[in-house]
Write an enzyme that holds these catalytic residues in place. Structure first.
Site, PDB file in Angstrom:
ATOM      1  N   LEU A   1       0.735  -1.228  -0.047  1.00 11.65           N
ATOM      2  CA  LEU A   1      -0.082   0.121  -0.061  1.00 11.65           C
ATOM      3  C   LEU A   1       1.074   1.230  -0.035  1.00 11.65           C
ATOM      4  CD1 LEU A   1      -2.712  -0.600   2.755  1.00 11.65           C
ATOM      5  CD2 LEU A   1      -3.054  -0.977   0.332  1.00 11.65           C
ATOM      6  N   ASP A   2       0.596   2.073  -0.700  1.00 12.84           N
ATOM      7  CA  ASP A   2       1.162   3.442  -0.501  1.00 12.84           C
ATOM      8  C   ASP A   2       1.389   3.893   0.875  1.00 12.84           C
ATOM      9  OD1 ASP A   2       1.428   3.772  -3.438  1.00 12.84           O
ATOM     10  OD2 ASP A   2      -0.388   4.941  -3.629  1.00 12.84           O
ATOM     11  N   ARG A   3       2.396   4.750   1.127  1.00 13.00           N
ATOM     12  CA  ARG A   3       2.628   5.274   2.267  1.00 13.00           C
ATOM     13  C   ARG A   3       1.391   5.788   3.112  1.00 13.00           C
ATOM     14  NH1 ARG A   3       4.564   9.749   4.993  1.00 13.00           N
ATOM     15  NH2 ARG A   3       5.890   9.513   6.815  1.00 13.00           N
TER      16      ARG A   3
END
Length: 655
Positions: free
Chosen positions: A72-74
């Protein structure tokens, strides 16, 4: 021994509540926003994989193996799955690569208007500048599809990766189905189901149709405390049994709060609500706190952490709470007792308080009890003076000696940069306060340095800090002087430096001069540029809120031209992660590293080798050992106990 807070409770490796499900084959977690899935840097400790492995080891697991199949994106929160056994990898990998894993996200958007309540988005994604992606709608596709709401098992994911097919000259194919969940006025929550897994897929596709996700500055989303994108559900077949499995995480409270559009008072919930906000803010500092080499950092930075007009700093085992704005009970003032009680519940040995009025001119004596009580107001007081660590370097601090403590924590990463640039350099530190930049430069291998400040107490403190790391007083000199006349005399003497640090207060007054960054920074910077050696660097900083970053850069360009310097690079430097800006506002601290080429004016022929700098009349140097290259030493200020607090006005906002 350097005091340290027991970090296991305030900064646990992994919160058990984040674990949604686990068995012998899988572990599924609810990833918070702001945490990377797996950091590529070996020295990072704040990503999910590293923290989860530490948690597993801490509870006695013999095997901390985690197989990564999903990222997942940060800044995206939500459901994140790992395998616990290598034998489970093949079955899980087949489902992710074959797009039979069904992923459901929730996103907040603004301006939904009269669009169809459900539809399908089809784009080709290509790289764009700045690490972003660009979406190109396929011919005859990308329009809203009112009949596209059926459940389809599949979806390679909205995060990173995805299949290698569907890539051509026009970019990688991205397909996402959306459905309107709830709408209030101009605000809406959407359910998103990606059928492919491309970098930034959901973010870039929604932006392409005029609905950038709230809190996504990269793609034009409206301002919010965080990116309002959440991985709400993950469905796949269990790798051991083949049975259908579903893992869910409801959207965090921030989604409902944004949808309601109601301004919330973060202090209305009393001590428990404030404590919860403090702990959430502290969690975002895990990487700094648990790195092991730093014992002083900011836990809460005002509205950037959802607690306006409050900052909380950690120094070893103690906290320092700063309250900004009007007096108790005045509009905008945080509730003093509520904040102090909540801070004390974090587990620190003691809590100090600093009261900072809106106008610093109100403060005549920064040591008055109404502004800076000398002793802790909760728990035990700290020693009058003790040592903290920053990237492994020791600095003396005094928590009860006025509004300042001896170190400005927002300059931590700039000091690290100075340390990296200083090897073999001659370094000049102006408005040096207690010499923290000089300590970093000496630790980085600076061969000579001069540390200048007008305050006798500050400059004696700087000498103590340099002595603590074994700096040679003959090579690393401290000077008590007004910076403006000192710079003029140094230029006349032909002095040159490879690295200059220029970090003045926003306002300052001495017996002979007044300084305002808003009107005087350009002239000051021009004097500093004249002292740069060919190829030298100037680190210039200001936290004056009235100076925007573009204006600050203009000041520096004009100053360099006035000094006859050719600036070959001017680089903006980011703040430390523990000083987040309030959404929609510029950072309080503006830092620029300027590198110059050949100067317009050569050094004075025959100028003596730099053994410090000229001693100004009436501004004697402070020397800690016989042989320092100055004729007069300042009168002792009391050494460890005696030097008065620096005569530097408190810096608003961050410090």
């Amino acid at each position: 021994m350097i005091p340290r807070l027991d970090l296991s409770e305030l900064f646990p490796d992994f919160h058990p509540a984040w674990i949604l499900a686990e068995d012998e084959d899988l572990i599924v977690v609810d990833k918070p926003a702001g945490m990377s899935t797996h950091a590529p840097e070996a020295d990072r400790v704040d990503d999910v994989v590293t923290r989860l492995r530490a948690f597993l080891r801490g509870r006695g697991e013999a095997d901390d193996y985690l197989g990564i199949h999903q990222r997942l994106d940060r800044d995206t929160s939500g459901v994140l799955l790992f395998t616990r056994r290598r034998e489970a990898n093949a079955a899980v990998a087949r489902q992710f690569e074959g797009r039979t894993v069904q992923k459901t996200y929730v996103a907040a958007v603004s301006g939904f208007g009269d669009r169809a309540p459900r539809g399908t988005l089809r784009h080709r994604l290509v790289p764009a500048p700045g690490g972003a992606m660009r979406a190109i709608a396929e011919a005859g596709a990308g329009r809203e599809d009112r009949g596209a709401g059926g459940r389809k098992k599949g979806g390679g994911g909205a995060e990173r990766g995805g299949g290698r097919e569907d890539r051509g000259a026009g970019g990688a194919l991205a397909i996402t189905r959306y459905r309107l969940l709830e709408r209030r006025g101009d605000r809406a929550l959407l359910e998103l189901r990606p059928e492919t897994g491309r970098t930034h897929q959901l973010r870039v596709q929604l932006a392409a149709i005029g609905l950038p996700i709230v809190g996504d500055p990269l793609y034009g989303g409206v301002e919010a405390p965080r990116l309002l994108l959440h991985a709400a559900e993950l469905r796949l077949d269990h790798p051991a049994t083949g049975a259908a499995a579903a893992f869910r995480s409801p959207p965090p409270a921030a989604f409902e709060a944004w949808l309601a559009a109601a301004p919330a008072d973060p202090y209305a919930g009393g001590v428990e609500a404030v404590e919860r906000a403090l702990r959430e803010a502290a969690e975002r500092r895990y990487g700094v706190a648990r790195a092991g080499d730093t014992t002083a950092l900011r836990l809460v930075h005002g509205a950037g952490d959802g607690l306006p007009s409050v900052s909380v700093d950690l120094y070893g085992e103690h906290l320092v709470v700063s309250l900004f704005g009007g007096g108790e009970g005045e509009p905008g003032a945080p509730p003093r007792e509520v904040v102090l009680d909540a801070a004390h519940r974090l587990g620190a040995k003691g809590v100090y308080v600093k009261v900072r009025p809106k106008h610093a001119s109100v403060i005549v004596d920064a040591r008055r009890e109404e502004f800076a009580p000398r002793h802790a107001v909760r728990g035990e007081s700290a020693p009058e003076e003790f040592t903290v660590l920053e990237h492994g370097l020791p600095f003396k601090v005094r928590l009860g000696d006025g509004l300042s403590t001896g170190i400005f924590l927002d300059q931590r990463e700039n000091r690290r940069r100075v340390r990296e640039l200083a090897r073999g350099a001659r370094v000049l530190n102006l408005f040096a306060y207690t010499g923290a930049f000089t300590v970093a430069a000496v630790a980085g291998g600076a061969r000579e340095s001069v540390t200048v400040d007008v305050s006798r107490g500050a400059i004696a403190w700087a000498r103590d800090n340099l002595d603590a790391i074994g700096a040679d007083p003959a090579a690393h000199v401290v000077v008590e002087a007004d910076v403006f006349p000192w710079l003029k005399a140094a230029a006349q003497a032909g002095q040159r430096f490879d690295l200059i640090v220029l970090d003045p207060p926003s306002f300052a007054t001495t017996k002979k001069s007044r300084f305002s960054a808003a009107s005087d920074f350009g002239a000051l910077a021009a004097l500093a540029f004249r002292l740069l050696a060919p190829g030298g660097r100037l680190l210039a900083c200001t936290n004056h809120r009235g100076i925007a970053r573009p204006r600050f850069r203009r000041h520096l360009h004009e100053a360099a031209r006035e000094a006859g310097c050719d600036v070959v690079q001017m680089k903006d430097l980011p703040d430390p992660v523990d000083f987040p800006s309030e959404p929609g506002t510029e950072s309080h601290l503006k830092s620029v590293l300027a590198s110059v080429g050949a100067p317009g004016a050569p050094a004075v022929k025959g100028a003596p080798a730099m053994k410090g700098a000229p001693a100004m009349k009436g501004a004697p140097a402070v020397r800690a050992a016989k042989g320092a290259p100055f004729a007069r030493a300042a009168k002792p200020g009391g050494g460890r106990k005696g030097p008065t607090a620096p005569a530097r006005p408190p810096r608003r906002g961050a410090r």
